[in-house]
Scaffold this motif. Sequence first.
Motif, PDB file in Angstrom:
ATOM      1  N   LYS A  27       0.834  -1.204   0.000  1.00 36.22           N
ATOM      2  CA  LYS A  27       0.000   0.000   0.000  1.00 36.22           C
ATOM      3  C   LYS A  27       0.868   1.253   0.000  1.00 36.22           C
ATOM      4  CE  LYS A  27      -4.052   1.906   2.380  1.00 36.22           C
ATOM      5  NZ  LYS A  27      -5.005   1.703   3.506  1.00 36.22           N
ATOM      6  N   TYR A  33      -0.646  -0.177  -3.784  1.00 37.60           N
ATOM      7  CA  TYR A  33      -1.548  -1.283  -4.112  1.00 37.60           C
ATOM      8  C   TYR A  33      -2.714  -1.351  -3.128  1.00 37.60           C
ATOM      9  CZ  TYR A  33      -2.850  -6.298  -4.300  1.00 37.60           C
ATOM     10  OH  TYR A  33      -3.521  -7.497  -4.369  1.00 37.60           O
ATOM     11  N   ASP A  34      -3.921  -1.318  -3.659  1.00 38.87           N
ATOM     12  CA  ASP A  34      -5.130  -1.447  -2.845  1.00 38.87           C
ATOM     13  C   ASP A  34      -5.511  -2.926  -2.848  1.00 38.87           C
ATOM     14  OD1 ASP A  34      -7.424  -1.103  -1.426  1.00 38.87           O
ATOM     15  OD2 ASP A  34      -8.483   0.074  -2.942  1.00 38.87           O
ATOM     16  N   ASP A  36      -6.575  -6.967  -1.925  1.00 35.41           N
ATOM     17  CA  ASP A  36      -7.751  -7.745  -1.542  1.00 35.41           C
ATOM     18  C   ASP A  36      -7.281  -9.022  -0.847  1.00 35.41           C
ATOM     19  OD1 ASP A  36      -9.642 -10.214  -2.579  1.00 35.41           O
ATOM     20  OD2 ASP A  36     -10.818  -8.424  -2.074  1.00 35.41           O
ATOM     21  N   LYS A 181      -5.212  -2.352  -8.672  1.00 38.13           N
ATOM     22  CA  LYS A 181      -5.920  -1.134  -8.309  1.00 38.13           C
ATOM     23  C   LYS A 181      -5.067  -0.321  -7.353  1.00 38.13           C
ATOM     24  CE  LYS A 181     -10.164   0.552  -6.107  1.00 38.13           C
ATOM     25  NZ  LYS A 181      -9.396   1.373  -5.132  1.00 38.13           N
ATOM     26  N   ASP A 182      -4.743   0.901  -7.730  1.00 35.57           N
ATOM     27  CA  ASP A 182      -4.026   1.810  -6.843  1.00 35.57           C
ATOM     28  C   ASP A 182      -4.970   2.345  -5.766  1.00 35.57           C
ATOM     29  OD1 ASP A 182      -1.710   1.503  -8.249  1.00 35.57           O
ATOM     30  OD2 ASP A 182      -1.543   3.582  -8.911  1.00 35.57           O
ATOM     31  N   ILE A 183      -4.389   2.816  -4.680  1.00 36.69           N
ATOM     32  CA  ILE A 183      -5.206   3.312  -3.571  1.00 36.69           C
ATOM     33  C   ILE A 183      -5.984   4.577  -3.945  1.00 36.69           C
ATOM     34  CG2 ILE A 183      -3.786   2.299  -1.745  1.00 36.69           C
ATOM     35  CD1 ILE A 183      -2.424   5.015  -1.408  1.00 36.69           C
ATOM     36  N   GLU A 184      -5.535   5.293  -4.990  1.00 32.60           N
ATOM     37  CA  GLU A 184      -6.226   6.532  -5.354  1.00 32.60           C
ATOM     38  C   GLU A 184      -7.057   6.389  -6.629  1.00 32.60           C
ATOM     39  OE1 GLU A 184      -2.352   7.140  -7.688  1.00 32.60           O
ATOM     40  OE2 GLU A 184      -3.129   5.920  -6.052  1.00 32.60           O
TER      41      GLU A 184
END
Length: 202
Positions: A27, A33-34, A36, A181-184
């Motif tokens: 992250k 990195y978002d 899971d 998926k990026d955090i933003e």
Amino acid sequence: MHIQLFTGDAIQPYIRNLAGLRIEIFKEYPYLYDGDFDYEQVYLYSYIHAKHAAVVLAFDGKEVVGASTCIALEESDTFIQFPFIAKGYDISKGVYFEESVLQKKYRNQGIGVRFFEEREKWAANYFKKKNIVEGRFTTFCGINRPDDHPLRPKNYQTLEEFWKHRKYEKQPNLQTQIAWKDIETEQEEFHNLTFWLREWDK
């Protein structure tokens, strides 16, 4: 603190720890990195089922505070293999170092060096078992982020000098794309990554 290498079914008790560490550390910049948790656990089981793979864990007492992985390149994902195949490398002679993740308070204490040493020791044994004498190499990749990225910390330092000290050379002609998926961001996007290579016969 102690560091230990695991293979096969011995990895299984630590899958949840590894998944949590990957989400926590990746992250941070530069990966952002978002993660899971369910996906991470499924992904990490590939190390249990692979014929030639290992996980190096760093423990503080019984707590897992860091991890580093390696796998025979020919058993890695297609998007990791393809750049090497396209450039004429024999992927049966390579070992891929997937990731190293370590909680912040344990950094700059030599654990990163140990991660490389343990994985390279495992790679040497792999080459010996497979009777690979020439053309041996170990490799990993790092994300390409612009220096002016808005989430880049002010005092951020890349690991490139550390990698060079470990005898790895950046290979601009060896790149891949991986989606996450990026955090933003709202959805997955492809990210460009460049490989670093150590040729063992040099």
